[in-house]
Design a protein around this motif. Structure first.
Motif, short mmCIF file in Angstrom:
data_model
loop_
_atom_site.label_atom_id
_atom_site.label_comp_id
_atom_site.label_asym_id
_atom_site.label_seq_id
_atom_site.Cartn_x
_atom_site.Cartn_y
_atom_site.Cartn_z
N TYR A 48 24.65 58.40 140.85
CA TYR A 48 24.01 59.70 140.62
C TYR A 48 24.06 60.57 141.87
O TYR A 48 24.26 61.79 141.78
CB TYR A 48 22.56 59.52 140.18
N ARG B 156 28.64 67.97 142.56
CA ARG B 156 28.14 69.20 141.95
C ARG B 156 27.93 70.30 143.00
O ARG B 156 28.31 71.45 142.80
CB ARG B 156 26.82 68.92 141.20
N PHE C 143 35.77 52.56 139.29
CA PHE C 143 36.40 53.59 138.44
C PHE C 143 37.69 54.12 139.04
O PHE C 143 38.14 55.22 138.69
CB PHE C 143 35.41 54.73 138.18
N HIS D 167 35.25 63.19 135.32
CA HIS D 167 34.36 63.44 134.18
C HIS D 167 34.21 62.23 133.26
O HIS D 167 33.40 62.26 132.34
CB HIS D 167 34.79 64.68 133.39
N LYS D 168 34.97 61.19 133.48
CA LYS D 168 34.72 59.97 132.70
C LYS D 168 33.41 59.33 133.12
O LYS D 168 32.77 58.63 132.35
CB LYS D 168 35.88 58.98 132.88
N VAL D 169 33.03 59.58 134.34
CA VAL D 169 31.79 59.00 134.87
C VAL D 169 30.67 60.05 134.90
O VAL D 169 29.53 59.76 134.56
CB VAL D 169 32.05 58.46 136.30
N PRO E 21 29.93 63.22 133.11
CA PRO E 21 30.46 64.00 131.98
C PRO E 21 30.31 65.51 132.12
O PRO E 21 30.94 66.26 131.38
CB PRO E 21 29.67 63.47 130.78
N HIS E 22 29.47 65.93 133.04
CA HIS E 22 29.25 67.36 133.26
C HIS E 22 30.23 67.94 134.27
O HIS E 22 30.36 69.15 134.39
CB HIS E 22 27.82 67.61 133.73
N LEU E 23 30.89 67.07 135.02
CA LEU E 23 31.77 67.54 136.10
C LEU E 23 33.23 67.53 135.65
O LEU E 23 33.98 66.60 135.95
CB LEU E 23 31.58 66.66 137.34
N ARG E 24 33.60 68.54 134.92
CA ARG E 24 34.96 68.65 134.44
C ARG E 24 35.78 69.50 135.41
O ARG E 24 35.27 70.01 136.40
CB ARG E 24 34.98 69.24 133.04
N ASP E 25 37.03 69.64 135.15
CA ASP E 25 37.92 70.55 135.89
C ASP E 25 38.19 70.09 137.33
O ASP E 25 38.70 70.86 138.14
CB ASP E 25 37.35 71.98 135.93
N SER F 147 15.70 58.28 137.36
CA SER F 147 16.99 58.37 138.04
C SER F 147 16.90 57.84 139.47
O SER F 147 17.93 57.49 140.06
CB SER F 147 17.51 59.81 138.05
N VAL G 163 22.09 54.52 138.93
CA VAL G 163 22.92 54.67 137.74
C VAL G 163 23.02 53.37 136.94
O VAL G 163 23.43 53.37 135.79
CB VAL G 163 24.33 55.17 138.16
#
Lengths: 336, 336, 336, 336
Positions: free
Chosen positions: C12, C19, C37, C43-45, C47-51, C174, C178
């Motif tokens: 986390y 982020r 990983f 984003h596989k881990v 999920p909000h952090l794409r691109d 949290s 994780v």
């Protein structure tokens, strides 16, 4: 007074069985097994269940001497235990998926392995199999989703007034069991929702097999995980094939379940909610609204650990042994 | 068989009274009043409480004919009703704050108005007043915070082994009652925590007055609102004045509450949790750790609506009428 | 433009670093490591952090070429990595407990093992060490509880107006990281609360060591787990040694933190809440009430993953490299 | 630099507008109105929004001098304000339902009253009306459910590969606004779920009107309230009329939204979750599974207060004034 054993008593369904059986006047708990917690007090695992003198034992199925055994064991494990228990003359209520299917091929397709010990079992949904349950030696306790879904669909399927059914279910996290996982990790699942096993959940074919005996509607199923401890809200969207009114449908359900001790059909203006059945063996069914597309909406709520598991198992026991049908499982929901 | 009335039956404590009394073998509910919901079915307000034939009534106190009346009315309202009920020969258990204080001045200071009808009442915490309750005509049911706090403090205060006590309590939102408000609005209170009435909560002086009869420790109190439906976790930080060990303290509590049907002293390694007592009348007490500063930590958990309100009220009723003490309130907690 | 590496980027705190750093105009993320990983998209881990074009890598510390490395590694693991990074000329911000203590003996006592690679580090709480951080090569990022607790205590400890302090903290789940566990399992921790490590949490001695440099009050600490994703509410109960008023204390805090970009002292009538700082690097401090026992209550709220971890780490980076102090961490809380 | 006013700034959507606009480099907030909180600091109502020098004002629409006004006013109230603002030469983004419908009769049927001031407005869903929005003087910001539902349905409706669509939506409680009510009362809605307005929610016809421009599928809609602060999970069950594969459908969506800055089509194996978009303006779309009945499942997640309201409104503003399209609303979700 009968002797009852619980195999796999350390999970949530085991805890619920102990909660209901604790004060049941007709039974004597002779064994609560757990390999992992052998020798431990019950309250070390179930912190709410104090004052039990017994401890968890790790005994073999063939060492159990009981009139009835609840097998609260995982899918695949039950089939290795149940046949011996039955052979030794015990009645069995199995809470796994191993004996729920009439079609063994369906089981093997969806569970992914061979069924090593097929046996005849009665599907333990009292609302459809009450008389068969009374005489059964082996009862397959229904899945949690199927319990809520079948009860919500049964009258319209039986009456053959719908053709297409979409079941959108929302389950609390206890449905995933006592073992921590990523999807049950509080920061992941709290304040969030997700669909899962969108077209591949094992409870889908279970629902379909059971409903197919009552009518021919095609049935689709998708479950969701919601941030709730207990409870399943099942929203049934179906398309009517006859020109019926909401009042007609509500009356249909009311009559269908008029004699059922644990099903309540809600009044107009009421909606099912999980809190109404929290901790209880009741199933509430309501809505019955129809939109301009001929879509009928029926929703049901149950507690997945009670009506969807252990409460229903005790209900089955009460039927099998001729006890008062609602004995020890007639508490109401915990709202708020 | 006695006749029981409930005045103010539409709130959460009213709902809980109905839940417990529903199956009580010794009582007959003769009235459940609600001005707002007059004529409505019980389940329109309490969606889990179906199958009641009675409806909410709006009757005057002097129209009630009962052996016992529960007044689940707001502070300030009870004092206008209770005297007439008592005068008419009924026994009363009042769930408001109106009759909890021996010192009427303390009541008036903290509640902010004159007490119009002072009466002698017994403070209805069975663990300290069991014998007095048995003979009482009017029982003042304790506040929710005081119940958890007094039970957690009583042994060390009575034994005079601590001087300074800081009570840090965390309550679920149902403690604020059935009426929506900003602080109970889900988006405001979910996933958050806040202290409130930090040094000015009315339950502080209630705790102090009751504990002062058992010892001289100075007591401070601060409540918090936590995102939980039911339950109060009370963390008691106290400073020891004698060189005692955690084992000694645990043993002190175990002996103190050995005969109590609803108090459980936890083993070493266990901690109180709200789920262990959810929906039940039990109070769990544990921790008993002592740090290098001589600070002793004791924590208790209760369900604020049960042991902190209606369950305790039924407990008091059972004592007042000589029923089995645990009748209809002996269900265990709902974990998970 | 500096090159930044993150060792242990799949937890986390790693996700939060990504982020904040994603849009930081002065930095270039050159590595995000994860053994588990390796080769997976971010984003596989998270999920909000794409691109993100980069993927998780499993590279050795000596293969990293960066100006700054964040070590978001577990206690005990950091001490095996950090010395080599420092030796290779990189600046390091360590998010573990390994370099937080001045007294290595305290560390070893509470963490239970030998410290293999002691190094001089600056304790990265900008509010007390801003100037030292600017020149540091190794910053030990504070623990989450200590951040909220020290900020809530610092003015009164520095001013020496209290002697005894009880810190009762409530943390979101949290904070446990994780990795799923029994205590983070939704059905166990939702709708419940528990104290834990009641007198033995490692953050206790961290708080005490840091505060002891500013004053002599004796400090006790107890944490609780509450059903919240993010956030720590710290309630500080202290006993005043001088006759001060709430207004005086509020003014003391206001002046103490007047220049701080991330600390806000609340007005009278406001209380800290977790939602006010959710997702943000702010710390809110309020209450300042005093009761008849001379107990002063001060409460602070932070987001444990931001001000209590990664946001503060980025704050430290901004200081170490002379960037705008609030760059990329100045978003406000997410209320509701 | 443009001047912006917010009418109705004390609700949740008002708070979100302030959060996004606070640091927007191209705008100057000239008014934030609230009748109830006139004269109060912003942070008295929005505790996370500190450091605003402005206070809530109670000014008349005709007193506002701005280039753009956001009307975050209730349905029925906007129509009394918007025409004057437009007449006075201001651009307006209305967050109510008043200007969303092309067919005024539909509006009047579902909202239950006459529309007193019909005006031409552009429906502000950038993914379908980007170019029209750029030139609009009045933008009707879409409803929260319609945003998630339309984005999840648009490619398959446009492609005409499904005939029947059932939209089963699950919304967080902030969707009901800032005002406390029975359904938003924490003890009622936490740990529970309920369907509501099962076939009669106003967002149903909004969804249908907008989708009907792209294809002829018949569309049904049912919303649920779930114990979540923010977020809408929309599960779209549709029946395919052509033999397409999940891969085909995923690719269809990927291409459809390839250029969209705020829509993300998930990979196989991923599912939308509310936490992925919490606090952000993103919409995640995933699943694309097809079962044996030819039922296709597509699910989308949004934050109802952001992409479903204020974030989308700022997106519209950025388009209307030629600012960078993602300015001040490009933060990612807050997971966990």
């Amino acid at each position: 007074m009968i002797k009852v054993g619980i195999i796999g008593a350390s999970g949530y369904t085991g805890g619920e069985l102990l909660r209901f059986l604790k004060n049941h006047p007709e039974i004597d708990i002779v064994a609560a097994t757990s390999r992992q917690f052998k020798g431990e007090s019950i309250h070390k695992v179930h912190p709410h269940l104090r004052d039990f003198e017994m401890k968890f034992e790790d005994i073999k199925p063939d060492e159990i001497d009981a009139d009835l055994v609840f097998t609260a064991t995982p899918h695949g494990a039950s089939m290795k235990i149940v046949p011996e228990l039955v052979k030794n003359g015990m009645k069995v209520i199995d809470l796994s998926g191993d004996y729920r299917f009439d079609n063994i091929g369906t089981y093997e397709k969806w569970y992914g392995y061979k069924h090593s010990h097929p046996l005849n079992a009665v599907y333990g949904l009292p609302e459809i199999n009450r008389e068969l349950i009374k005489d059964a030696d082996l009862v397959a306790n229904p899945g949690c989703y199927p319990t809520g879904a079948i009860l919500a669909c049964l009258p319209i399927v039986s009456e053959n007034i719908v053709d297409t059914i979409v079941i959108d279910s929302k389950s609390g996290v206890s449905g995933a069991g006592v073992k921590p996982s990523e999807s049950s990790h509080y920061p992941n699942c709290s304040d969030s929702i997700s669909p899962y096993a969108v077209t591949t959940h094992r409870h889908g074919p279970e629902i379909m097999e059971k409903l197919s005996k009552f009518g021919s509607a095609r049935v689709s199923f998708t479950p969701h995980l919601v941030p709730v401890i207990r409870g399943i809200m099942t929203t049934v969207h179906s398309f009517i094939t006859e020109d019926v009114s909401p009042e007609y449908v509500r009356e249909l359900y009311s009559e269908f379940y008029a004699e059922e001790p644990f099903v309540r059909v809600l009044d107009q203006g009421e909606v099912p909610r999980l809190s109404s059945v929290r901790g209880s063996n009741f199933c509430h069914i309501g809505c019955f609204d129809i939109d301009d597309n001929g879509r009928l909406v029926v929703a049901s709520s149950i507690d997945n650990l009670v009506k969807g598991a252990s409460g229903q198992a005790v209900h089955n026991m009460n039927l099998m042994f001729g006890f008062k049908e609602t004995e020890s499982i007639d508490m109401v929901g915990l709202h708020p």
